[in-house]
Write an enzyme that holds these catalytic residues in place. Structure first.
Site, mmCIF file in Angstrom:
data_model
loop_
_atom_site.group_PDB
_atom_site.id
_atom_site.type_symbol
_atom_site.label_atom_id
_atom_site.label_comp_id
_atom_site.label_asym_id
_atom_site.label_seq_id
_atom_site.Cartn_x
_atom_site.Cartn_y
_atom_site.Cartn_z
ATOM 1 N N GLY A 142 24.469 -31.216 30.649
ATOM 2 C CA GLY A 142 24.325 -32.632 31.320
ATOM 3 C C GLY A 142 24.612 -32.905 30.518
ATOM 4 O O GLY A 142 26.134 -33.481 30.243
ATOM 5 N N SER A 143 24.201 -34.453 30.899
ATOM 6 C CA SER A 143 25.118 -35.919 31.041
ATOM 7 C C SER A 143 25.520 -35.951 29.318
ATOM 8 O O SER A 143 26.233 -37.478 29.208
ATOM 9 C CB SER A 143 24.056 -37.461 31.830
ATOM 10 O OG SER A 143 23.550 -36.963 33.090
#
Length: 696
Positions: free
Chosen positions: A430-431
């Protein structure tokens, strides 16, 4: 020819024939008396039979009468007991002399045994029977000093297994004491009821207890061990508020001792003080199996040995194991030591000191023990790995005390997979991947940190070729530049950034960072990947990769290594687990990013934690500057899936190289959807940091 001459000729022929017949008979008599095998060959054949455990064939090669009228049964029993008892192998002989008149051979013998190599001089006599040589056997043929009433004794001094220690010398695996619960069969009253009570208290099956009690060696006054259980900690009992586990164990001991015939005694065991908190890291030992003995033949293992099965116990098995001491001795009929044949000194196993901090390991476990998660902690300047945690976990002490089949099945069938080592796996980042994309873009020149990508709102696609697919984000802000994109964790910005970098530069940059490569670390972990194939196949996949989705999978320790480049002028530090007094950093990948790129990402990730708009602001501290990145990764079966789960990430690290105990923590938690997303992880890691920094 006259009659007289003819008669004389016949007489001569008769004499010649008689001489020929006599010569032939004499030849055959002589031939039968000549042995067809030499004594030297007989001796070598005899010795070869020893190596092959062919004792009956050996008996056929001796003259039993002259050898004390020993029976085949007694011969086989005596020789097999000694040769197999001392583990004879690789027998070699060298004949030094042969006395033809006495029919005696002098020779040197060399053989391998459980206690080491044995070399000695000996001699053996032969008699000749019907054209063959037979050995004159006596016990001294086994060892020169051995008499018929002597015994050969093998004594083993077990090596102490080395300890596994943390960086501060605290024991992660070492010597402990447990309680051995057993029964004296003759003292049992109401046998069936007693066995039923024992089965209940010891979590055993009745039939398993019956099987142990009916073993051939068991007598009425024998002590029959049934199970090893935790020893009651008397110090804990004396505390103001003893914990429930200690009180429950005390009650169990008392109930066991109420059963007539039950005895409880102390027994030395391998103990793991951190239990569940470090089980996946430390591992456990078990008794060797037949397969283990075969695989490790010649390495000093016996049927009574233990062997490391997982974690550090398995990784450092050779160092921890040590070498047993062993002696082979001739003992006379009175039990007196007569001759030491060979002996080897015991070598205890070496202690292994790890870079792990027990307190940190335990604190991370306590925070996440009810989650499906993994955490790694590392000194980002030296590469020292400070913690490796996987939850939920299991108690590795159970493997030492004896685990019931029910408990083993429960562990393996648990849907939360407590035996599964999550810190060795790869996960969708993810981020938390965005700082890595930022550093790649800056290093390759594809990203201008001050370029405003424009406010696209909360949904964006490159063009209509993407069909119905859009990249979405959570926050609108301006200007849309790199620093703000990291603060607000903007998916759209990093999707655009990935497209600017391009497929080929993305692949080559990630390959340079160690993707699709073994991590140079003591523990083997899964390889990080940027695609399910050998390349990024489609434009949408590339865009998704920019914010840590698509087919990007990263091992958390590998991510820590990449993040370490932000603190080390673009160089990725090599992680290590074996403690060194003076920690000298080793670079794994030089110039993973440019110095300027690494510095810029470092400053921007400080903003993620310290800017009130930053997604990691909940971890902000007033006493120290932290940097990091949050991340939430969607795990869906398809683009249309609305029931998929979310992985929550938090990467956080100190930024002052000169502080006493710098640290980087990367945690991943499964199933954070509806539980606060990455904020759930931020909260827990913040509490771990609070404890770590307060102990500084």
């Amino acid at each position: 020819m006259t009659k007289k001459k003819k008669k004389s000729r016949i007489y001569i022929i008769w004499i010649v024939n008689l001489c020929l017949i006599t010569a032939v008979v004499a030849f055959f008599v002589w031939y039968e008396s000549v042995p067809d095998v030499s004594p030297e060959k007989v001796l070598k054949t005899y010795m070869a039979h020893i190596s092959n455990r062919e004792y009956e064939q050996m008996y056929e090669m001796i003259d039993a009468g002259i050898s004390g009228n020993i029976s085949q049964e007694d011969f086989v029993k005596r020789n097999s007991a000694i040769y197999e008892g001392i583990g004879v192998d690789n027998i070699k002989i060298h004949i030094t002399s042969y006395d033809k008149e006495q029919k005696e051979i002098c020779y040197e013998t060399s053989m391998d045994t459980v206690a080491g190599n044995v070399t000695f001089e000996n001699n053996v006599s032969f008699i000749q029977e019907k054209g063959t040589y037979k050995l004159v056997w006596s016990d001294s043929l086994i060892f020169p000093e051995l008499d018929s009433t002597d015994k050969v004794k093998v004594s083993v001094t077990n090596a102490e297994r080395g300890q596994i220690l943390d960086r501060n010398g605290r024991v992660l695996a070492g010597k402990g004491v447990a309680s051995s619960v057993g029964v004296v069969p003759g003292k049992l009253e109401n046998r069936d009821d007693a066995i039923s009570q024992l089965a209940d208290l010891l979590e055993m099956k009745v039939e398993d207890i019956e099987r142990k009690l009916s073993a051939k060696w068991v007598k009425e006054d024998s002590f029959v061990p049934l199970k090893t259980i935790p020893k009651v900690d008397e110090l804990k009992l004396l505390s103001l508020e003893p914990d429930k586990e200690t009180l429950a164990e005390k009650e169990r001991h008392e109930k066991l001792l109420e059963i007539p015939g039950v005895k409880i005694s102390d027994i030395g065991i391998r103990e793991y003080p951190l239990g569940e908190a470090a089980a996946h890291l430390v591992g456990y030992v078990q008794n060797v199996t037949a397969e283990d003995l075969e695989e490790h033949d010649g390495e000093g293992y016996t049927s009574n040995s233990v062997i490391g099965k997982s974690g550090m116990e398995g990784l450092f098995e050779k160092e921890l194991k040590g070498q047993n001491g062993c002696s082979i001795t001739i003992v006379d009929s009175n039990g007196n030591k007569k001759k030491i044949i060979v002996s080897t000194i015991v070598e205890n196993g070496k202690d292994i000191k790890l870079t792990i901090d027990s307190n940190l390991q335990k604190e991370l476990y306590e925070q996440f023990k009810d989650d499906k998660s993994c955490s790694v902690a590392m000194n980002q300047y030296t590469g020292e790995v400070l913690a490796l945690v996987s939850t939920p976990s299991y108690d590795n002490n159970d493997f030492i005390r004896g685990m019931s089949s029910e408990k083993w099945n429960a562990l393996n069938e648990d849907e939360n997979k407590p035996m599964y080592n999550r810190f060795r796996q790869v996960w969708c980042p993810g981020s938390t991947f965005k700082p890595i994309i930022a550093a790649i873009g800056l290093t390759t020149g594809a990203i201008d940190p001050n370029e405003d990508y424009g406010n696209e709102g909360l949904s964006w696609q490159k063009d209509s070729s993407w069909g119905s697919y859009h990249v979405t984000t959570l926050h609108a802000y301006e200007p849309v530049i790199l620093k703000n994109a990291l603060i607000y964790s903007d998916n759209i910005y990093f999707a655009k950034a990935a497209l600017k970098i391009g497929e080929r530069d993305m692949e080559s940059s990630l390959t340079k960072l160690g993707f699709n490569e073994e991590l140079p670390f003591d523990i083997k972990v899964a390889k990080s990947q940027f695609s399910n194939t050998d390349k990024i196949e489609k434009e949408i996949q590339l865009a998704d990769s920019g914010y840590g989705q698509g087919q990007i999978l990263v091992n958390p320790l590998h991510m820590a290594c990449i993040y370490s480049a932000f603190c080390n002028e673009g160089n990725m530090i090599k992680p290590y687990l074996t403690y060194k007094k003076d920690a000298i950093p080793n670079v794994w990948i030089t110039a993973a990013f440019t110095k300027d790129a690494a510095q810029m990402v470092l400053e921007d990730t400080k903003e993620v934690i310290n800017n009130p708009h930053g997604t990691g602001y909940a971890a902000c501290r007033t006493d120290i500057t932290l940097a990091g990145k949050t991340g939430t990764a969607e795990i869906k079966a398809s683009k249309e899936d609305t029931t998929g789960t979310e992985l929550g990430w938090f990467s956080v690290f100190t930024t002052d190289e000169n502080m006493d105990r710098p640290i980087m923590i990367i945690s991943m938690v499964e199933d954070v959807k509806g539980r606060g997303g990455s904020g759930y992880v931020v909260k827990k890691d913040s509490q771990v940091l609070e404890k770590w920094l307060s102990d500084n």
